[in-house]
Design a protein around this motif. Structure first.
Motif, PDB file in Angstrom:
ATOM      1  N   LYS A 133     -28.060-142.504  -7.534  1.00 22.24           N
ATOM      2  CA  LYS A 133     -29.639-141.921  -8.255  1.00 22.24           C
ATOM      3  C   LYS A 133     -30.671-143.204  -8.301  1.00 22.24           C
ATOM      4  CE  LYS A 133     -28.094-138.470 -11.029  1.00 22.24           C
ATOM      5  NZ  LYS A 133     -27.250-137.677 -12.345  1.00 22.24           N
ATOM      6  N   TYR A 137     -33.075-143.266 -13.024  1.00 17.14           N
ATOM      7  CA  TYR A 137     -32.449-142.301 -13.782  1.00 17.14           C
ATOM      8  C   TYR A 137     -31.170-142.507 -14.273  1.00 17.14           C
ATOM      9  CZ  TYR A 137     -35.600-139.554 -11.621  1.00 17.14           C
ATOM     10  OH  TYR A 137     -36.664-138.224 -11.133  1.00 17.14           O
ATOM     11  N   GLN A 138     -30.462-143.724 -13.534  1.00 18.84           N
ATOM     12  CA  GLN A 138     -29.247-144.588 -13.947  1.00 18.84           C
ATOM     13  C   GLN A 138     -29.260-144.990 -15.161  1.00 18.84           C
ATOM     14  OE1 GLN A 138     -28.027-147.490 -11.394  1.00 18.84           O
ATOM     15  NE2 GLN A 138     -28.800-146.591  -9.432  1.00 18.84           N
ATOM     16  N   TYR A 231     -33.004-135.494 -15.871  1.00 17.79           N
ATOM     17  CA  TYR A 231     -32.113-136.288 -15.546  1.00 17.79           C
ATOM     18  C   TYR A 231     -31.298-135.928 -14.396  1.00 17.79           C
ATOM     19  CZ  TYR A 231     -27.324-138.939 -15.230  1.00 17.79           C
ATOM     20  OH  TYR A 231     -26.554-139.411 -14.908  1.00 17.79           O
ATOM     21  N   GLU A 234     -32.436-134.485 -11.781  1.00 19.10           N
ATOM     22  CA  GLU A 234     -33.384-135.189 -10.891  1.00 19.10           C
ATOM     23  C   GLU A 234     -34.930-135.611 -10.431  1.00 19.10           C
ATOM     24  OE1 GLU A 234     -31.320-137.742  -7.564  1.00 19.10           O
ATOM     25  OE2 GLU A 234     -29.000-137.618  -8.448  1.00 19.10           O
ATOM     26  N   ASN A 235     -35.513-134.737 -11.630  1.00 22.80           N
ATOM     27  CA  ASN A 235     -36.603-134.261 -11.606  1.00 22.80           C
ATOM     28  C   ASN A 235     -37.430-133.384 -10.623  1.00 22.80           C
ATOM     29  OD1 ASN A 235     -39.682-134.686 -12.417  1.00 22.80           O
ATOM     30  ND2 ASN A 235     -40.168-135.536 -10.450  1.00 22.80           N
ATOM     31  N   ARG A 238     -32.805-132.198  -7.337  1.00 27.42           N
ATOM     32  CA  ARG A 238     -31.551-131.731  -7.165  1.00 27.42           C
ATOM     33  C   ARG A 238     -31.015-130.348  -6.708  1.00 27.42           C
ATOM     34  NH1 ARG A 238     -26.683-133.476 -11.204  1.00 27.42           N
ATOM     35  NH2 ARG A 238     -24.720-132.377  -9.622  1.00 27.42           N
TER      36      ARG A 238
END
Length: 341
Positions: A133, A137-138, A231, A234-235, A238
Motif C-alpha cells: 500500500k 494508506y499505511q 482505507y 484503497e480509494n 481494490r
C-alpha cells in the motif's frame, strides 16, 4: 471525474519456482518448493537482502515469486522491501493457506514455510502479484487502528466512572472519579488530534479528498465510515464492484444446499471484516432515520415478512451500492424525493 475501479495484477502462472516465507516477529523461515531448501533469516532489511541472494543461488537464477501470509506489521516491512526492489510476491490470507493445506499433524515455522511454498506452486495459475500500500494508506491504517484502541479505552473508563458514581453519594470529590474524568478528557483530546490528522492526510491527496467529499454526500456515511471505506478499498481501486466488497465485509448472502435433505435459506458467511460490518450496520441505521428512500425501502422489506436483521442487511447492501455508484459516477448523491415535482 470517473474513477477506474480495476486493479490489474500480474499473473503468477509462468514462474518456474515458488518460495514460501513464514514471517514471525524476529525471524523469517524461507523454503524453496522444488529445490527443497530451507533457511532462517532475520526479519530486517539485512535479512531480506541475504534471503534474495540465497534464493538466487539455490534456484539457479530461474524465475521465482515469493509467497507469505498477511501477518499485519510483521509482514508489512517485508512487503515494502520487496516492492521497493521490484520483486514479485503474493501476500495471501492465512485462512486460505490453512484450509488448502489438508491434514497437518505437526506445526513448526519450517513446516509452515514449506506449506506456503507448496500452496503458491499448486495455485500459481490463480494467484496474482500483490503490491504494498502507498504510504498515505499505511499511515491512515495506523491512525484508524490507534483511534479504535483509544475509543475502546475511553468507553471502558466511561463505564467504570458510571458505576462508581452510582455507588457514591458525592462523586464530585472522590479521587477515583476525578482521575477517571481527567483520563477520559485526555483520551478525548488525543482522539480529536488523531481525527484531525486523518482529515489532513485525506485532504493532502487530491483523489482521496475528492472521493471523501463524494462519500459524505450520502446520508448515513460520516467521517469514520468514510475513512474506513477509503482505507479498505484503497480509494475504490481494490474492489471492482460493491458486491465484491459486500462479500469482503460478510454482508453477501450465500446459498447452502446439498441433495434433498439440506436446504437452508441464504445467509451471510461468518468470515468477513467484522469492524467494517459493524460500522455499516450503524451507518444503515442512521440512513434509515434520515434518508426517506431507505426508510421506505426498509419498511417495505419488513412488511414483506422479512426479519428486521435481514431487512437491515438489505439496507447495508443498498447503501454500499450507492457508495460505489457515486464514486464511479464522480458526482454527489442527490435524494430524489426532495426534488420531486
Amino acid at each position: 471525474m470517473r474513477h477506474n475501479l480495476k486493479f490489474k495484477y500480474k499473473s503468477m502462472e509462468n514462474y518456474e519456482e515458488t518460495v514460501g516465507i513464514d514471517v514471525s516477529k524476529k525471524t523469517i523461515d524461507v523454503s524453496c518448493h522444488l529445490s527443497c531448501k530451507h533457511k532462517v533469516f532475520e526479519n530486517d532489511i539485512k535479512g531480506y537482502r541475504l534471503m534474495l541472494n540465497w534464493v538466487k543461488k539455490q534456484t539457479g537464477g530461474v524465475s521465482v515469486f515469493y509467497c507469505f501470509e498477511n501477518t499485519g506489521n510483521y509482514s508489512l516491512k517485508l512487503a515494502t522491501y520487496l516492492s521497493s526492489k521490484g520483486v514479485e510476491y503474493v501476500e495471501e490470507s492465512p485462512i486460505k493457506i490453512k484450509r488448502s493445506s489438508g491434514l497437518v499433524r505437526e506445526k513448526t515455522d519450517k513446516i509452515d514455510s514449506e506449506i506456503i511454498a507448496r500452496y503458491a506452486w499448486l495455485y500459481r495459475e490463480e494467484l496474482s502479484s500483490s503490491k504494498s500500500k502507498p504510504l498515505v494508506y499505511q499511515e491512515l491504517g495506523r491512525l484508524i487502528g490507534l483511534r479504535d484502541q483509544l475509543v475502546r479505552g475511553r468507553s471502558g473508563l466511561l463505564g467504570t466512572l458510571k458505576e462508581i458514581e452510582y455507588l457514591l453519594s458525592s462523586p464530585s470529590t472522590d479521587t477515583s472519579c476525578i482521575v477517571l474524568k481527567r483520563s477520559i478528557e485526555n483520551l478525548s483530546k488525543q482522539i480529536k488530534h488523531i481525527e484531525l490528522r486523518m482529515e489532513d492526510l485525506i485532504k493532502s491527496d487530491f483523489a482521496l479528498s475528492e472521493t471523501y467529499n463524494l462519500l459524505l454526500s450520502l446520508r448515513g456515511i460520516g467521517f469514520v465510515v468514510a475513512c474506513q471505506l477509503l482505507y479498505h478499498t484503497e480509494n475504490f481501486k481494490r474492489f471492482e464492484t460493491w458486491r465484491q466488497f459486500s462479500s469482503y465485509c460478510g454482508l453477501a448472502p450465500y446459498e447452502y444446499r446439498s441433495g434433498t435433505s439440506i436446504h437452508r435459506r441464504k445467509q451471510c458467511h461468518y468470515l468477513g471484516d467484522r469492524k467494517m460490518k459493524s460500522l455499516l450496520s450503524m451507518a444503515s441505521i442512521s440512513a434509515i432515520q434520515h434518508d426517506p428512500e431507505l426508510r421506505i425501502y426498509y419498511k417495505r422489506k419488513v412488511d414483506e415478512g422479512k426479519p428486521k436483521m435481514i431487512a437491515l442487511n438489505n439496507v447495508r447492501n443498498k447503501l454500499l451500492a450507492r457508495v460505489f455508484s457515486v464514486v464511479k459516477r464522480g458526482t454527489p448523491y442527490v435524494v430524489m424525493n426532495t426534488h420531486a415535482a
